[in-house]
Design a protein around this motif. Structure first.
Motif, PDB file in Angstrom:
ATOM      1  N   GLY A   1     -26.445 -32.060  30.249  1.00 16.01           N
ATOM      2  CA  GLY A   1     -26.580 -30.617  30.351  1.00 16.01           C
ATOM      3  C   GLY A   1     -27.654 -30.051  29.449  1.00 16.01           C
ATOM      4  N   ALA A   2     -28.021 -30.780  28.397  1.00 15.54           N
ATOM      5  CA  ALA A   2     -29.049 -30.312  27.466  1.00 15.54           C
ATOM      6  C   ALA A   2     -30.377 -31.026  27.667  1.00 15.54           C
ATOM      7  CB  ALA A   2     -28.567 -30.512  26.034  1.00 15.54           C
ATOM      8  N   GLY A   3     -30.526 -31.713  28.792  1.00 11.75           N
ATOM      9  CA  GLY A   3     -31.761 -32.442  29.046  1.00 11.75           C
ATOM     10  C   GLY A   3     -31.546 -33.943  28.977  1.00 11.75           C
ATOM     11  N   PRO A   4     -32.578 -34.725  29.297  1.00 15.45           N
ATOM     12  CA  PRO A   4     -32.427 -36.181  29.327  1.00 15.45           C
ATOM     13  C   PRO A   4     -32.224 -36.761  27.928  1.00 15.45           C
ATOM     14  CG  PRO A   4     -34.715 -35.565  29.686  1.00 15.45           C
ATOM     15  CD  PRO A   4     -33.926 -34.302  29.704  1.00 15.45           C
ATOM     16  N   VAL A   5     -31.391 -37.783  27.846  1.00 17.36           N
ATOM     17  CA  VAL A   5     -31.114 -38.505  26.607  1.00 17.36           C
ATOM     18  C   VAL A   5     -31.507 -39.959  26.801  1.00 17.36           C
ATOM     19  CG1 VAL A   5     -29.270 -39.359  25.092  1.00 17.36           C
ATOM     20  CG2 VAL A   5     -29.266 -36.972  25.825  1.00 17.36           C
ATOM     21  N   ARG A   6     -32.248 -40.506  25.847  1.00 23.42           N
ATOM     22  CA  ARG A   6     -32.661 -41.903  25.947  1.00 23.42           C
ATOM     23  C   ARG A   6     -31.487 -42.829  25.634  1.00 23.42           C
ATOM     24  NH1 ARG A   6     -36.684 -45.461  22.255  1.00 23.42           N
ATOM     25  NH2 ARG A   6     -35.882 -44.061  20.649  1.00 23.42           N
ATOM     26  N   VAL A   7     -31.305 -43.825  26.485  1.00 23.42           N
ATOM     27  CA  VAL A   7     -30.283 -44.854  26.287  1.00 23.42           C
ATOM     28  C   VAL A   7     -30.970 -46.204  26.371  1.00 23.42           C
ATOM     29  CG1 VAL A   7     -28.164 -45.895  27.156  1.00 23.42           C
ATOM     30  CG2 VAL A   7     -28.451 -43.411  27.237  1.00 23.42           C
TER      31      VAL A   7
ATOM     32  N   CYS B   1     -21.569 -58.713  26.233  1.00 21.03           N
ATOM     33  CA  CYS B   1     -21.505 -57.497  27.035  1.00 21.03           C
ATOM     34  C   CYS B   1     -22.854 -56.792  27.010  1.00 21.03           C
ATOM     35  CB  CYS B   1     -20.420 -56.562  26.494  1.00 21.03           C
ATOM     36  SG  CYS B   1     -20.715 -55.988  24.811  1.00 21.03           S
ATOM     37  N   ALA B   2     -23.015 -55.876  27.950  1.00 25.09           N
ATOM     38  CA  ALA B   2     -24.153 -54.965  27.870  1.00 25.09           C
ATOM     39  C   ALA B   2     -23.888 -53.968  26.747  1.00 25.09           C
ATOM     40  CB  ALA B   2     -24.334 -54.224  29.196  1.00 25.09           C
ATOM     41  N   VAL B   3     -24.896 -53.726  25.938  1.00 29.60           N
ATOM     42  CA  VAL B   3     -24.789 -52.714  24.881  1.00 29.60           C
ATOM     43  C   VAL B   3     -25.722 -51.572  25.234  1.00 29.60           C
ATOM     44  CG1 VAL B   3     -25.190 -52.203  22.444  1.00 29.60           C
ATOM     45  CG2 VAL B   3     -24.130 -54.372  23.100  1.00 29.60           C
ATOM     46  N   LEU B   4     -25.179 -50.362  25.234  1.00 29.62           N
ATOM     47  CA  LEU B   4     -25.934 -49.167  25.587  1.00 29.62           C
ATOM     48  C   LEU B   4     -25.989 -48.262  24.363  1.00 29.62           C
ATOM     49  CD1 LEU B   4     -24.293 -48.490  29.072  1.00 29.62           C
ATOM     50  CD2 LEU B   4     -26.297 -49.893  28.558  1.00 29.62           C
ATOM     51  N   ALA B   5     -27.148 -48.219  23.701  1.00 25.77           N
ATOM     52  CA  ALA B   5     -27.324 -47.436  22.483  1.00 25.77           C
ATOM     53  C   ALA B   5     -27.859 -46.052  22.836  1.00 25.77           C
ATOM     54  CB  ALA B   5     -28.273 -48.147  21.526  1.00 25.77           C
ATOM     55  N   ILE B   6     -27.149 -45.013  22.407  1.00 26.73           N
ATOM     56  CA  ILE B   6     -27.491 -43.641  22.766  1.00 26.73           C
ATOM     57  C   ILE B   6     -28.356 -43.011  21.676  1.00 26.73           C
ATOM     58  CG2 ILE B   6     -26.599 -41.350  23.334  1.00 26.73           C
ATOM     59  CD1 ILE B   6     -24.027 -42.631  24.254  1.00 26.73           C
ATOM     60  N   ASP B   7     -29.523 -42.526  22.062  1.00 27.41           N
ATOM     61  CA  ASP B   7     -30.401 -41.788  21.151  1.00 27.41           C
ATOM     62  C   ASP B   7     -30.006 -40.314  21.226  1.00 27.41           C
ATOM     63  OD1 ASP B   7     -32.329 -42.370  19.264  1.00 27.41           O
ATOM     64  OD2 ASP B   7     -34.008 -41.904  20.571  1.00 27.41           O
ATOM     65  N   TYR B   8     -28.852 -40.001  20.666  1.00 25.53           N
ATOM     66  CA  TYR B   8     -28.279 -38.660  20.819  1.00 25.53           C
ATOM     67  C   TYR B   8     -29.116 -37.598  20.098  1.00 25.53           C
ATOM     68  CZ  TYR B   8     -26.196 -39.983  16.283  1.00 25.53           C
ATOM     69  OH  TYR B   8     -25.992 -40.412  14.990  1.00 25.53           O
ATOM     70  N   PRO B   9     -29.040 -36.339  20.520  1.00 27.87           N
ATOM     71  CA  PRO B   9     -29.834 -35.268  19.891  1.00 27.87           C
ATOM     72  C   PRO B   9     -29.397 -35.043  18.454  1.00 27.87           C
ATOM     73  CG  PRO B   9     -28.259 -34.357  21.465  1.00 27.87           C
ATOM     74  CD  PRO B   9     -28.229 -35.840  21.656  1.00 27.87           C
ATOM     75  N   LEU B  10     -30.373 -34.847  17.575  1.00 28.97           N
ATOM     76  CA  LEU B  10     -30.127 -34.770  16.146  1.00 28.97           C
ATOM     77  C   LEU B  10     -30.088 -33.333  15.641  1.00 28.97           C
ATOM     78  CD1 LEU B  10     -32.502 -37.640  14.921  1.00 28.97           C
ATOM     79  CD2 LEU B  10     -30.032 -37.773  15.328  1.00 28.97           C
ATOM     80  N   ALA B  11     -29.260 -33.126  14.622  1.00 26.95           N
ATOM     81  CA  ALA B  11     -29.260 -31.870  13.877  1.00 26.95           C
ATOM     82  C   ALA B  11     -30.507 -31.846  12.978  1.00 26.95           C
ATOM     83  CB  ALA B  11     -27.992 -31.790  13.034  1.00 26.95           C
ATOM     84  N   PRO B  12     -30.912 -30.688  12.522  1.00 31.73           N
ATOM     85  CA  PRO B  12     -30.293 -29.369  12.728  1.00 31.73           C
ATOM     86  C   PRO B  12     -30.733 -28.657  14.006  1.00 31.73           C
ATOM     87  CG  PRO B  12     -32.088 -29.171  11.186  1.00 31.73           C
ATOM     88  CD  PRO B  12     -31.977 -30.645  11.498  1.00 31.73           C
TER      89      PRO B  12
END
Length: 349
Positions: A60-66, A111-122
Motif C-alpha cells: 500500500g505504500a509502494g514497492p518493497v524490495r525482497v 528453505c527459501a529465505v525472503l529478506a524484506i528491505d522494509y521502509p525505515l524510520a524516521p
C-alpha cells in the motif's frame, strides 16, 4: 561474567563518538560502512547458495524490495521471512551481516529465505514497517506459485528491531485473521519500547541507552528536523506522542493484554544484553497463554553476537540453533526442507 577475548575486542572497537553533526543519510552511510567492516573483521565468510534474486513486491505504500535466497531450484520449498535489525532506521538486506545470516539459514534450514528491505524510520515511522511486512507476507503466501514455496510452511524471524517487527507481525496476523505462519524466531528482541521513551532508561551503558532511546524516538515520532541533527538531544525528543505510541501492542508486543493464539516461538537472548529481560518475559507470557515457546539464552553473549561467527564459537552455535529451529518447525508442519547441492549436513547440536 568475564567477557571472552573476541567479544571484548569487538566491544572495545565500537564507536563511542556521537554522529549528531552528520545528516541522517550521512549517519546511515557511515554506520553501514562500519557494520560491513566489522563483519569482515569478525564474521564468517558467506556461503554460496543456488540463487539470489531481488524482487519488488507491491504494498500500500509502494514497492518493497525482497531478496530471495534458494538452496536449490525447480521445486516448491518451505519459506522463511527475515527482518533485519538496525533500530528501525538502519540496515538493509544486502548489509554483509544480514546477507551472511540469510545464506547460512537458507542452506542449513533447507528453505527459501525472503529478506524484506522494509521502509525505515524516521521517514516511514511506526507502523509502516509492520504494515509492509504484513503486505509482503500476504503476497508470498497468497501467490505460492509465483514464489515456488509451500504456503503452509512459512516461518518468520528477525533480529533486534527486526524481532520486534516479527512479534508485531504475529499480533497483526492474528487480529486480521491471517496469513498464518508456523514459527516466530525472535533473536535479541526489543519488545517493550515504553522503557526507552525517556531519559533514565535502565541500562548501565549510558551510550547504549542513548542510542536506543534515539532509535525509538525516530521510529515512533517520525521525521527529524531537516538538515544536520547538530544541537538536538535525542534523549529529550519524543514526549507524550512517543509514549502513547510505545504503549501500542504493535510497537511494544509485551503491552498486548492477550498473547494466546500466536504462532510457536523460539526466542534467543544474550546474557550481556540489556534487552535480555524482554525476551525472557515474553517467553514466560507466551507459555502462560498456551503458546509453544522455547527460550535459548547464550552465556557471555552480547547484543551484536551475529557479527562474531568467525572468531567466537558460541556465535556459530547461535546461528546453528536459529537455523535448526527453522528447519524443525518446517518439518513439524510437513514441509520438506532441502539441503541443496554442496550444503553441509544438518546441525546436530
Amino acid at each position: 561474567m568475564t567477557l571472552a577475548a573476541p567479544v571484548r575486542a569487538f566491544l572495545d572497537g565500537a564507536l563511542r563518538e556521537p554522529l549528531d553533526f552528520l545528516t541522517l543519510e550521512e549517519q546511515r552511510q557511515f554506520m553501514r560502512h562500519l557494520s560491513d567492516l566489522n563483519y569482515l573483521r569478525y564474521g564468517r565468510r558467506p556461503d554460496p547458495v543456488a540463487s539470489v534474486v531481488d524482487h519488488a513486491v507491491p504494498t500500500g505504500a509502494g514497492p518493497v524490495r525482497v531478496r530471495e535466497y534458494r538452496p536449490s531450484t525447480g521445486r516448491p520449498l518451505p519459506a522463511h521471512i527475515f527482518l533485519h535489525g538496525g533500530g528501525w532506521w538502519l540496515g538493509a538486506v544486502d548489509e554483509l551481516v544480514n546477507d551472511a545470516m540469510c545464506r547460512y539459514r537458507c542452506l542449513r534450514a533447507g528453505c527459501a529465505v525472503l529478506a524484506i528491505d522494509y521502509p525505515l524510520a524516521p521517514r516511514h515511522p511506526f507502523p509502516a514497517a509492520v504494515d509492509a511486512a504484513h503486505a509482503v507476507l500476504s503476497h508470498v503466501i497468497g501467490n505460492p506459485g509465483m514464489w515456488d514455496i509451500d504456503p503452509g510452511s512459512v516461518s518468520v524471524g528477525g533480529v533486534s528491531a527486526g524481532a520486534n517487527l516479527v512479534a508485531a507481525l504475529a499480533l497483526k496476523c492474528r487480529a486480521e485473521g491471517g496469513p498464518h505462519t508456523i514459527l516466530q524466531l525472535l533473536e535479541v528482541p526489543v519488545l517493550d519500547l515504553t522503557r526507552w521513551c525517556a531519559p533514565g532508561a535502565p541500562d548501565p551503558d549510558r551510550h547504549h541507552a542513548d542510542e536506543l532511546i534515539a532509535a525509538v524516538n525516530r521510529y515512533l515520532d517520525g521525521p527529524d528536523p531537516s538538515g544536520p541533527t547538530a544541537g538536538t538531544d535525542p534523549v529529550a525528543r519524543g514526549g507524550e506522542r512517543v509514549r502513547e505510541r510505545a504503549r501500542a501492542p504493535l510497537a511494544s508486543p509485551l503491552a498486548a493484554p492477550d498473547l494466546s493464539g500466536l504462532p510457536p516461538a523460539h526466542i534467543m537472548t544474550a546474557e550481556m544484553d540489556p534487552l535480555r529481560v524482554d525476551g525472557e518475559l515474553y517467553a514466560r507470557r507466551l507459555a502462560e497463554a498456551g503458546v509453544a515457546v522455547t527460550l535459548r539464552p547464550c552465556p557471555g553473549a552480547i547484543h551484536g553476537v551475529s557479527f562474531l561467527t568467525r572468531v567466537w564459537p558460541p556465535a556459530r552455535q547461535w546461528q546453528r540453533s536459529a537455523a535448526e529451529a527453522v528447519r524443525r518447525a518446517h518439518e513439524r508442519t510437513g514441509g520438506a526442507p532441502h539441503r541443496g547441492k554442496g550444503a553441509p549436513p544438518w546441525p546436530t547440536q
